[in-house]
Design a protein around this motif. Sequence first.
Motif, PDB file in Angstrom:
ATOM      1  N   MET A 291     -25.177 -33.604 -12.913  1.00 36.37           N
ATOM      2  CA  MET A 291     -26.076 -32.869 -13.805  1.00 36.37           C
ATOM      3  C   MET A 291     -26.271 -31.424 -13.347  1.00 36.37           C
ATOM      4  N   LYS A 292     -25.527 -31.007 -12.314  1.00 36.04           N
ATOM      5  CA  LYS A 292     -25.596 -29.644 -11.767  1.00 36.04           C
ATOM      6  C   LYS A 292     -27.043 -29.239 -11.476  1.00 36.04           C
ATOM      7  N   LEU A 293     -27.710 -30.059 -10.674  1.00 31.52           N
ATOM      8  CA  LEU A 293     -29.110 -29.862 -10.351  1.00 31.52           C
ATOM      9  C   LEU A 293     -29.254 -29.752  -8.840  1.00 31.52           C
ATOM     10  N   GLU A 294     -29.976 -28.752  -8.380  1.00 33.86           N
ATOM     11  CA  GLU A 294     -30.257 -28.597  -6.955  1.00 33.86           C
ATOM     12  C   GLU A 294     -31.663 -29.126  -6.682  1.00 33.86           C
ATOM     13  N   MET A 295     -31.743 -30.173  -5.875  1.00 33.52           N
ATOM     14  CA  MET A 295     -33.022 -30.771  -5.511  1.00 33.52           C
ATOM     15  C   MET A 295     -33.052 -30.974  -4.007  1.00 33.52           C
ATOM     16  N   GLN A 296     -34.250 -31.166  -3.486  1.00 27.95           N
ATOM     17  CA  GLN A 296     -34.370 -31.499  -2.073  1.00 27.95           C
ATOM     18  C   GLN A 296     -33.865 -32.919  -1.862  1.00 27.95           C
ATOM     19  N   ILE A 297     -33.605 -33.264  -0.617  1.00 31.40           N
ATOM     20  CA  ILE A 297     -32.955 -34.543  -0.330  1.00 31.40           C
ATOM     21  C   ILE A 297     -33.869 -35.746  -0.605  1.00 31.40           C
ATOM     22  N   ILE A 298     -35.152 -35.643  -0.301  1.00 36.66           N
ATOM     23  CA  ILE A 298     -36.056 -36.779  -0.488  1.00 36.66           C
ATOM     24  C   ILE A 298     -36.203 -37.137  -1.973  1.00 36.66           C
ATOM     25  N   PRO A 299     -36.495 -36.174  -2.875  1.00 43.35           N
ATOM     26  CA  PRO A 299     -36.550 -36.546  -4.300  1.00 43.35           C
ATOM     27  C   PRO A 299     -35.209 -37.042  -4.831  1.00 43.35           C
ATOM     28  N   THR A 300     -34.119 -36.489  -4.334  1.00 39.67           N
ATOM     29  CA  THR A 300     -32.800 -36.942  -4.759  1.00 39.67           C
ATOM     30  C   THR A 300     -32.594 -38.407  -4.408  1.00 39.67           C
ATOM     31  N   ILE A 301     -32.922 -38.774  -3.181  1.00 42.84           N
ATOM     32  CA  ILE A 301     -32.761 -40.166  -2.755  1.00 42.84           C
ATOM     33  C   ILE A 301     -33.738 -41.070  -3.493  1.00 42.84           C
ATOM     34  N   ALA A 302     -34.981 -40.621  -3.652  1.00 43.88           N
ATOM     35  CA  ALA A 302     -35.981 -41.439  -4.343  1.00 43.88           C
ATOM     36  C   ALA A 302     -35.594 -41.696  -5.794  1.00 43.88           C
ATOM     37  N   ILE A 303     -35.150 -40.668  -6.489  1.00 43.11           N
ATOM     38  CA  ILE A 303     -34.723 -40.833  -7.879  1.00 43.11           C
ATOM     39  C   ILE A 303     -33.479 -41.711  -7.934  1.00 43.11           C
ATOM     40  N   GLY A 304     -32.583 -41.530  -6.998  1.00 44.14           N
ATOM     41  CA  GLY A 304     -31.382 -42.370  -6.958  1.00 44.14           C
ATOM     42  C   GLY A 304     -31.706 -43.834  -6.736  1.00 44.14           C
TER      43      GLY A 304
END
Length: 78
Positions: free
Chosen positions: A21-34
């Motif tokens: 989705m070409k989105l830059e996020m921090q690692i914690i929200p990325t893992i949590a959403i994943g």
Amino acid sequence: MGVIWLVIIGAAAGFLATRLMKLEMQIIPTIAIGIAGALIGGLVLRFLLSVMGAFAGLIGAVLGAMLLIWLWQTYIQK
């Protein structure tokens, strides 16, 4: 064991979904959403696991994570 597998897949799915989705996020929200997307997508697409194997679980996890990212961007981030 199935939920633990979805959590592990979810971390990878969050990373893949943010890149797709070409989105830059921090690692914690990325893992949590994943992880949340993997749980949602994995449970919805569980019947495909028996038909198509573990690859279907990864597809479901990525789709679930992408759905949650879209919802997060649309409704929460504003």
